[in-house]
Design a protein around this motif. Structure first.
Motif, PDB file in Angstrom:
ATOM      1  N   GLN A   1       0.844  -1.200   0.000  1.00  0.00           N
ATOM      2  CA  GLN A   1       0.000   0.000   0.000  1.00  0.00           C
ATOM      3  C   GLN A   1       0.882   1.254   0.000  1.00  0.00           C
ATOM      4  O   GLN A   1       0.613   2.200  -0.735  1.00  0.00           O
ATOM      5  N   SER A   2       1.963   1.214   0.784  1.00  0.00           N
ATOM      6  CA  SER A   2       2.817   2.407   0.832  1.00  0.00           C
ATOM      7  C   SER A   2       3.529   2.603  -0.499  1.00  0.00           C
ATOM      8  O   SER A   2       3.739   3.729  -0.943  1.00  0.00           O
ATOM      9  N   LEU A   3       3.874   1.518  -1.138  1.00  0.00           N
ATOM     10  CA  LEU A   3       4.481   1.599  -2.464  1.00  0.00           C
ATOM     11  C   LEU A   3       3.501   2.250  -3.450  1.00  0.00           C
ATOM     12  O   LEU A   3       3.870   3.128  -4.238  1.00  0.00           O
ATOM     13  N   LEU A   4       2.241   1.808  -3.358  1.00  0.00           N
ATOM     14  CA  LEU A   4       1.225   2.359  -4.260  1.00  0.00           C
ATOM     15  C   LEU A   4       0.970   3.838  -3.933  1.00  0.00           C
ATOM     16  O   LEU A   4       0.665   4.617  -4.830  1.00  0.00           O
ATOM     17  N   THR A   5       1.114   4.155  -2.658  1.00  0.00           N
ATOM     18  CA  THR A   5       0.889   5.545  -2.260  1.00  0.00           C
ATOM     19  C   THR A   5       2.004   6.436  -2.807  1.00  0.00           C
ATOM     20  O   THR A   5       1.743   7.485  -3.409  1.00  0.00           O
ATOM     21  N   ILE A   6       3.243   6.025  -2.559  1.00  0.00           N
ATOM     22  CA  ILE A   6       4.372   6.838  -3.023  1.00  0.00           C
ATOM     23  C   ILE A   6       4.309   7.052  -4.527  1.00  0.00           C
ATOM     24  O   ILE A   6       4.493   8.167  -5.020  1.00  0.00           O
ATOM     25  N   THR A   7       4.040   5.982  -5.240  1.00  0.00           N
ATOM     26  CA  THR A   7       3.996   6.086  -6.705  1.00  0.00           C
ATOM     27  C   THR A   7       2.671   6.685  -7.166  1.00  0.00           C
ATOM     28  O   THR A   7       2.458   6.828  -8.361  1.00  0.00           O
ATOM     29  N   LYS A   8       1.839   6.933  -6.236  1.00  0.00           N
ATOM     30  CA  LYS A   8       0.494   7.500  -6.495  1.00  0.00           C
ATOM     31  C   LYS A   8      -0.316   6.614  -7.439  1.00  0.00           C
ATOM     32  O   LYS A   8      -1.235   7.072  -8.115  1.00  0.00           O
ATOM     33  N   LEU A   9       0.041   5.358  -7.464  1.00  0.00           N
ATOM     34  CA  LEU A   9      -0.760   4.429  -8.269  1.00  0.00           C
ATOM     35  C   LEU A   9      -2.106   4.176  -7.600  1.00  0.00           C
ATOM     36  O   LEU A   9      -3.007   3.621  -8.227  1.00  0.00           O
ATOM     37  N   VAL A  10      -2.220   4.567  -6.339  1.00  0.00           N
ATOM     38  CA  VAL A  10      -3.537   4.467  -5.681  1.00  0.00           C
ATOM     39  C   VAL A  10      -4.573   5.265  -6.443  1.00  0.00           C
ATOM     40  O   VAL A  10      -5.762   4.952  -6.384  1.00  0.00           O
ATOM     41  N   THR A  11      -4.110   6.287  -7.170  1.00  0.00           N
ATOM     42  CA  THR A  11      -5.071   7.078  -7.935  1.00  0.00           C
ATOM     43  C   THR A  11      -5.526   6.348  -9.190  1.00  0.00           C
ATOM     44  O   THR A  11      -6.510   6.719  -9.804  1.00  0.00           O
ATOM     45  N   VAL A  12      -4.784   5.332  -9.556  1.00  0.00           N
ATOM     46  CA  VAL A  12      -5.093   4.626 -10.798  1.00  0.00           C
ATOM     47  C   VAL A  12      -5.773   3.284 -10.524  1.00  0.00           C
ATOM     48  O   VAL A  12      -6.749   2.915 -11.168  1.00  0.00           O
ATOM     49  N   PHE A  13      -5.211   2.594  -9.539  1.00  0.00           N
ATOM     50  CA  PHE A  13      -5.783   1.273  -9.226  1.00  0.00           C
ATOM     51  C   PHE A  13      -6.954   1.432  -8.269  1.00  0.00           C
ATOM     52  O   PHE A  13      -6.886   2.210  -7.310  1.00  0.00           O
ATOM     53  N   LYS A  14      -7.994   0.623  -8.523  1.00  0.00           N
ATOM     54  CA  LYS A  14      -9.082   0.563  -7.552  1.00  0.00           C
ATOM     55  C   LYS A  14      -8.745  -0.590  -6.618  1.00  0.00           C
ATOM     56  O   LYS A  14      -8.574  -1.726  -7.035  1.00  0.00           O
ATOM     57  N   SER A  15      -8.652  -0.241  -5.350  1.00  0.00           N
ATOM     58  CA  SER A  15      -8.173  -1.205  -4.381  1.00  0.00           C
ATOM     59  C   SER A  15      -9.228  -1.429  -3.305  1.00  0.00           C
ATOM     60  O   SER A  15      -9.889  -0.478  -2.860  1.00  0.00           O
ATOM     61  N   PHE A  16      -9.400  -2.703  -2.900  1.00  0.00           N
ATOM     62  CA  PHE A  16     -10.477  -3.053  -1.953  1.00  0.00           C
ATOM     63  C   PHE A  16      -9.916  -3.873  -0.798  1.00  0.00           C
ATOM     64  O   PHE A  16      -8.921  -4.578  -0.949  1.00  0.00           O
ATOM     65  N   ASP A  17     -10.635  -3.774   0.350  1.00  0.00           N
ATOM     66  CA  ASP A  17     -10.150  -4.455   1.545  1.00  0.00           C
ATOM     67  C   ASP A  17     -10.433  -5.946   1.510  1.00  0.00           C
ATOM     68  O   ASP A  17      -9.794  -6.717   2.232  1.00  0.00           O
ATOM     69  N   SER A  18     -11.417  -6.362   0.707  1.00  0.00           N
ATOM     70  CA  SER A  18     -11.686  -7.802   0.625  1.00  0.00           C
ATOM     71  C   SER A  18     -12.091  -8.164  -0.793  1.00  0.00           C
ATOM     72  O   SER A  18     -12.458  -7.292  -1.590  1.00  0.00           O
ATOM     73  N   ILE A  19     -12.036  -9.457  -1.056  1.00  0.00           N
ATOM     74  CA  ILE A  19     -12.408  -9.915  -2.390  1.00  0.00           C
ATOM     75  C   ILE A  19     -13.888  -9.674  -2.647  1.00  0.00           C
ATOM     76  O   ILE A  19     -14.268  -9.269  -3.746  1.00  0.00           O
ATOM     77  N   ASP A  20     -14.695  -9.911  -1.604  1.00  0.00           N
ATOM     78  CA  ASP A  20     -16.139  -9.700  -1.752  1.00  0.00           C
ATOM     79  C   ASP A  20     -16.448  -8.285  -2.238  1.00  0.00           C
ATOM     80  O   ASP A  20     -17.211  -8.091  -3.182  1.00  0.00           O
ATOM     81  N   GLU A  21     -15.806  -7.325  -1.558  1.00  0.00           N
ATOM     82  CA  GLU A  21     -16.036  -5.930  -1.949  1.00  0.00           C
ATOM     83  C   GLU A  21     -15.591  -5.690  -3.380  1.00  0.00           C
ATOM     84  O   GLU A  21     -16.274  -5.007  -4.140  1.00  0.00           O
ATOM     85  N   ALA A  22     -14.457  -6.266  -3.724  1.00  0.00           N
ATOM     86  CA  ALA A  22     -13.938  -6.082  -5.080  1.00  0.00           C
ATOM     87  C   ALA A  22     -14.890  -6.680  -6.100  1.00  0.00           C
ATOM     88  O   ALA A  22     -15.179  -6.076  -7.139  1.00  0.00           O
ATOM     89  N   VAL A  23     -15.417  -7.883  -5.781  1.00  0.00           N
ATOM     90  CA  VAL A  23     -16.340  -8.547  -6.706  1.00  0.00           C
ATOM     91  C   VAL A  23     -17.603  -7.704  -6.872  1.00  0.00           C
ATOM     92  O   VAL A  23     -18.084  -7.512  -7.991  1.00  0.00           O
ATOM     93  N   LYS A  24     -18.094  -7.209  -5.741  1.00  0.00           N
ATOM     94  CA  LYS A  24     -19.327  -6.408  -5.796  1.00  0.00           C
ATOM     95  C   LYS A  24     -19.133  -5.149  -6.637  1.00  0.00           C
ATOM     96  O   LYS A  24     -20.075  -4.660  -7.253  1.00  0.00           O
ATOM     97  N   SER A  25     -17.936  -4.633  -6.629  1.00  0.00           N
ATOM     98  CA  SER A  25     -17.718  -3.344  -7.296  1.00  0.00           C
ATOM     99  C   SER A  25     -17.814  -3.441  -8.821  1.00  0.00           C
ATOM    100  O   SER A  25     -17.925  -2.441  -9.499  1.00  0.00           O
ATOM    101  N   PHE A  26     -17.729  -4.648  -9.366  1.00  0.00           N
ATOM    102  CA  PHE A  26     -17.792  -4.793 -10.835  1.00  0.00           C
ATOM    103  C   PHE A  26     -19.196  -4.590 -11.370  1.00  0.00           C
ATOM    104  O   PHE A  26     -20.162  -4.975 -10.735  1.00  0.00           O
TER     105      PHE A  26
END
Lengths: 750, 111
Positions: free
Chosen positions: B86-111
């Protein structure tokens, strides 16, 4: 018959028999080759000569009571003279085939004079009979009679030369034979001039020399006495005849067999052994049978022919298997002694251990197998790293075959540990393409080439030219050979890898050169700031770079530090592109916009390669002492204030080169005297010690805070030394790049 | 690095393990994504729960996965991102590009 005659007769039989045996061997080797066919026919006919001569002394037609007396069939013995046209024919196809691809119908015409000769001798050997053929019965009509008479006289005139031929046929055909031999020698001479291969030249030279020698003897022995009054004793004729045949045909046989077909020494040894074993068997049989019948005779007091016949039947039944057994035993004793194998193995290992070329290795191995085991044809399959498949090639076929990974036979070969007969592998018939190739190629034996884990490849051997079966010792030799080949192939692979490494190293050096060229010679220097920068490319050159560029004429400048993902040439090239694009975008109104433009351009250039860069760009205005920056996914540079507080320079956007049309923020900080800016790439923060612990941001921060009053140059050298102390002597995995940017103190101190 | 994957209501969930450091094993992830695109399966979640660390090459792999899937009209989402990554994604600011979820369920629901 005198003793000398008996010896000559036996010698003739042996000589003729030997030549006929060779003829059979050669035709057995491959009857499809024209050269084999004609050589075989020639040697067979040459063999008939001495055999007939020997028969002639045994059953001379002039002896009283001979069944052949008076019979013209005796003249069938002249068949052997067909040797001469065969020799001429041979000179047309050797050393190269002049008839290849040509439809030369008249080529068999060379046999016509001799066939005619034999025909004449067998059917019309007597000139009186010949003339008798055309004596017609007297008819009634005068007209008819006169016609008949005129026909008779014409025919008689025509037949006179024929009669002359018959009466002096020996002389006549001696000259024809001589012409044939001279013709053949001439053709061979011309042939030799056209031949470039050394081996073939030697071969032709041996034949020509042999023919010359025998020609001389032939002329002296058989032609001169027919032409001039020269009397030679029968014994001398026998000797000279034997010498002639031996030298003439022997040279052909030797040259052909030695260079063309087989290992002649082995054949001779094999023949000798076979004869010896047969002789022992027959001898012991005769010995046993005479003893046994005399024993029976004393027992019963009379002869028992029925028992003798029974003994012969038993002997006939036992002869073949016993002979084969004895043959095998003798073969093993004389031909297959183990030192041979040790020699082959030793010479082989000396030869192949230093070969670093796969093709050359196969050639050497094939040659050894050809000469020592007399394998007709050897095939090699080898796993090719580039094609990711096993490739199978046979020297006789130009194109190698790519083997399917799913071939069941390939799977079965992978399980083999030792040389194995092809027909002993069970799964070969499960729809295997490879098996079809093997069957067509006559593969008998498969030798797997395994290292500890993998099947590197395998060898295939056809049957042996000598007709010997593969034995236990062959199997041992092939196993040794396979082990040596595995070592050699591993060497080849290591060598190739070292070549690849070398090539990579060259590329690395070039990439390093590009990278070093990207770095500015000296950082900008102003009266109220100082900059120290450093970049060490690691041994696997990455895409780090830093740069400074003037943005206006009043001393403003831009500063960039970047880390391109990946290594080597692609990374170095992308770094060069980014640097060029930044230089063209710098000095605009907004650094965020500039980086967004850089990103769009680079994303288009490096589309879908997965390459990207983290980059920090800032512009310093010395008049306002402000620093406006945009951080594109790069490690946060540190601003250490004079009071020891710190700030991360985060504002910006994501990495460069991956996503088009993404926004980049910019932010501006005010720089005060004694403030310190520190820029670095992850090579510094991720430098590891032996416990796999990273140097890390915290240590960087600590070092900077403790040394913030020092000069930029001191900080640069000091932190590098500190990282080295921390990481030990280990080689850095990543580039290490850093910039120290220090605003001078108002008191003039650094 | 090991790559297991399975499907859940039409969404492919890839669960790599260990370190994503580039090298031959990461081509496996790349090849897998391409295979999925060929099969028209473009909704992908990468479960990073078992991934200890990734370097810049690993990050590049995620980035190219995302861009490839987006070009094919799909999406790549991250789930269970560990703190370090997460810190790597933060530094590279890829958090702005990738959609990231705390669980698989949440990720699945988001589609």
């Amino acid at each position: 018959m005198s003793t000398s005659q008996l010896i000559f007769t036996l010698a003739y039989f042996a000589l003729g028999g030997g030549l006929i045996y060779l003829a059979v061997l050669i035709i057995r080797d491959s009857a499809r080759v024209r050269l084999n066919r004609i050589t075989s026919v020639m040697l067979f006919l040459a063999g008939l000569g001495p055999v007939f001569a020997a028969l002639g002394t045994v059953i001379s037609p002039y002896q009283s009571g001979s069944p052949l007396k008076e019979s013209p069939l005796y003249n069938l013995f002249y068949i052997w003279e067909l040797f001469f046209p065969a020799l001429l024919y041979f000179s047309w196809v050797f050393p190269f085939d002049r008839l290849e691809g040509k439809k030369v119908r008249w080529r068999w015409m060379v046999f016509v004079p001799h066939l005619f000769h034999i025909f004449l001798l067998v059917f019309v050997s007597d000139t009186d009979k010949l003339f008798g053929l055309i004596v017609f019965e007297q008819g009634d009509s005068n007209l008819l009679n006169s016609i008949k008479e005129s026909i008779t006289s014409v025919l008689t005139w025509l037949l006179i030369p024929l009669g002359l031929v018959i009466t002096s046929h020996k002389k006549f055909f001696s000259i024809i034979n001589l012409a044939y031999v001279i013709g053949a020698v001439s053709f061979l001479y011309i042939g030799m001039k056209h031949v470039t291969a050394d081996r073939l030249k030697k071969q032709v030279r041996v034949i020509i020399m042999g023919l010359h020698a025998s020609l001389g003897v032939y002329i002296f022995t058989f032609i001169l006495p027919n032409l001039i009054p020269l009397e030679l004793s029968d014994n001398l004729k026998f000797v000279l005849g034997a010498v002639m045949l031996l030298v003439g045909t022997g040279s052909i046989a030797w040259a052909i067999i030695r260079y063309q077909f087989l290992d002649v020494q082995l054949i001779i040894r094999q023949s000798l052994v076979y004869t010896a074993s047969s002789a022992i068997l027959v001898g012991s049989y005769l010995f046993a049978i005479t003893r046994f019948s005399s024993f029976l005779e004393t027992l019963f007091g009379k002869q028992m022919p029925i028992i003798n016949i029974a003994l012969i039947v038993v002997a006939l039944m036992l002869f073949q298997p016993i002979n084969a057994q004895i043959d095998n035993i003798i073969k093993r004793m004389f031909l297959r002694d183990k030192s041979d194998y040790r020699n082959i193995a030793n010479s082989l290992s000396a030869q192949i251990i230093n070969i670093l070329d796969r093709q050359q290795l196969f050639q050497v191995v094939e040659k050894v197998l050809n000469t020592s085991l007399l394998i007709k044809s050897v095939g090699f399959a080898i796993y090719d790293d580039e094609q990711k498949a096993y490739i199978y090639f046979i020297s006789s076929e130009a194109e190698p075959i790519n083997l399917s990974e799913t071939d069941p036979l390939l799977g079965a070969i992978g399980q083999l540990k030792t040389p194995t007969f092809f027909d002993q592998i069970d799964s070969w018939n499960l729809g295997s393409n490879l098996a079809t190739h093997f069957k067509v190629g006559g593969v008998q034996m498969i030798v797997p080439l395994n290292d500890r884990e993998h099947l590197l490849g395998f060898m295939t051997l056809t049957d042996k030219m000598s007709g010997f079966k593969f034995g236990y010792e062959d199997s041992t030799l092939l196993s040794t050979l396979a082990n040596q080949m595995v070592i050699s192939l591993t060497n080849v692979r290591l060598y190739r890898e070292s070549l690849v490494r070398q090539r990579l190293q060259e590329e690395m050096n070039l990439a390093r050169q590009i990278q070093m060229d990207l770095l500015p010679d000296t950082p900008p220097q102003g009266k109220n700031y100082s900059i120290a920068a450093h970049s060490t490319p690691s041994r696997t050159v990455g895409g780090d770079f830093y740069d400074f560029m003037d943005t206006d004429s009043k001393g403003s400048f831009g500063l960039v530090i970047a880390d391109v993902s990946g290594k080597g040439m692609p990374a170095a090239l992308l770094a060069a592109q980014i640097q060029a694009v930044i230089r063209s975008e710098s000095g605009g109104s907004d650094v965020g916009e500039a980086i967004a433009n850089v990103n769009n351009l680079i994303t288009n250039l490096s589309s879908s390669s997965g390459k990207y860069a983290t980059l920090f760009y800032g512009e310093f205005d010395p008049e306002k002492s402000s620093f406006e920056f945009s951080n594109a996914g790069h490690n946060y540079p540190l601003l250490i204030k004079a009071d020891g507080s710190h700030e991360f320079l985060q504002a910006g956007g994501t990495v460069i080169g991956a996503f088009e049309q993404v926004p980049y923020d910019s932010h501006s900080v005010k720089l005060d005297p004694n403030d310190l800016l520190f820029f670095y790439t992850d090579g510094l923060s991720e430098a590891m010690n032996n416990d796999d612990e990273e140097y890390g941001e915290d240590r960087i921060l600590e070092f900077l805070k403790n040394n913030r009053t020092r000069s930029s140059e001191y900080i640069r050298a000091g932190i590098l030394a500190d990282v080295d102390r921390f990481a030990g002597a280990g080689v850095e995995d990543d580039d290490t790049t850093l910039i120290v940017f220090k605003i001078n103190g108002t008191d003039g101190n650094d | 690095m090991k790559i297991n994957h399975h499907e859940e209501s039409g969404i492919v969930i890839i669960a790599p393990k260990g370190k994503i450091m580039g090298g031959p094993e990461s081509t496996a992830l790349h090849d897998l994504l391409h295979d999925l695109i060929e099969q028209k399966k473009t909704s992908v979640i990468i479960d990073l729960a078992k991934v200890d660390w990734m370097n810049s090459t690993g990050l590049g792999l995620l980035i190219s996965g995302l861009t490839t899937l987006r070009k094919a009209g799909g999406e790549l989402k991250l789930a269970n991102v560990t703190d370090k990554i997460q810190s790597l994604l933060t530094i590279t600011k890829l958090v702005t590009v990738f959609k990231s979820f705390d669980s698989i369920d949440e990720a699945v629901k988001s589609f």
